[in-house]
Write a protein that holds these residues in place. Structure first.
Motif, PDB file in Angstrom:
ATOM      1  N   ILE A  77      24.762 -14.784 -43.657  1.00  0.00           N
ATOM      2  CA  ILE A  77      23.915 -14.012 -42.558  1.00  0.00           C
ATOM      3  C   ILE A  77      24.262 -12.536 -42.468  1.00  0.00           C
ATOM      4  CG2 ILE A  77      23.498 -13.704 -39.917  1.00  0.00           C
ATOM      5  CD1 ILE A  77      24.474 -16.652 -39.697  1.00  0.00           C
ATOM      6  N   GLN A 127      27.326 -14.092 -31.542  1.00  0.00           N
ATOM      7  CA  GLN A 127      26.828 -15.433 -32.203  1.00  0.00           C
ATOM      8  C   GLN A 127      27.787 -16.671 -32.023  1.00  0.00           C
ATOM      9  OE1 GLN A 127      26.805 -15.295 -36.703  1.00  0.00           O
ATOM     10  NE2 GLN A 127      28.568 -16.755 -36.408  1.00  0.00           N
ATOM     11  N   ASN A 132      22.724 -17.806 -35.806  1.00  0.00           N
ATOM     12  CA  ASN A 132      22.450 -16.326 -36.109  1.00  0.00           C
ATOM     13  C   ASN A 132      22.973 -15.410 -34.834  1.00  0.00           C
ATOM     14  OD1 ASN A 132      21.242 -16.374 -38.526  1.00  0.00           O
ATOM     15  ND2 ASN A 132      19.417 -17.119 -37.661  1.00  0.00           N
TER      16      ASN A 132
END
Length: 180
Positions: A77, A127, A132
């Motif tokens: 991510i 998070q 995410n």
């Protein structure tokens, strides 16, 4: 050009793994500064953050980051540490004061990034593992105040605490916000 590389230590082989480039910048002669990292002790997930200064000017700092997923054994991510709403912006951050995002993690892999924007406001992005980062949220502050230094931590249960200094007409004051 400077870049951000990461190397993992593999306990089974008792060796460092090859270096891996984790920033995403083309050769624009910009630079990366003030790298930091936090690791979730129970999962092995990690969050790395740094300041990116592009070249040529205008030289505005962008707080950027990358999340390492231990389950995938990959840097996955790319969180946004700013209030930007442009999903096509290849730079992950916006103009940030203080030179870097402050990062914290709990053992389960919940992570938080805290920073001060160039408009002198304090912000956070959280998070829950796995997942995410949530959209950046402003931390409450006095109207018209200027945010200075910011820091923070996360407890074992994933509750984040941010602490920052604000300067207003009446002088400096210390502010605290807790994310539960």
């Amino acid at each position: 050009m400077q870049g951000i590389d990461a190397r993992r230590y593999d306990r089974q082989s008792n060796a460092w793994q090859p270096a891996e480039r984790i920033d995403s910048h083309i050769s624009d002669h910009g630079g990366m500064f003030n790298p930091s990292i936090v690791v979730a002790t129970n999962t092995g997930d990690a969050l790395a953050g740094w300041l990116y200064i592009p070249h040529p000017p205008p030289l505005t700092g962008a707080a950027e980051g990358r999340v390492y997923s231990a389950a995938k054994e990959d840097w996955d991510i790319r969180p946004r540490f700013d209030r930007s709403v442009d999903p096509n912006n290849p730079r992950l951050g916006g103009t940030v004061l203080g030179g870097f995002p402050v990062l914290a993690s709990d053992p389960a892999g919940d992570q938080v990034a805290l920073w001060a924007q160039s408009d002198h406001t304090a912000w956070a992005s959280y998070q829950y593992a796995p997942g995410n980062f949530r959209p950046p949220e402003p931390l409450r502050s006095a109207p018209g105040a200027v945010v200075g230094a910011i820091t923070g931590a996360m407890d074992l249960n994933g509750h984040a605490t941010a602490v920052w200094i604000e300067t207003a007409a009446g002088g400096d004051s210390l502010w605290v916000a807790r994310y539960q």
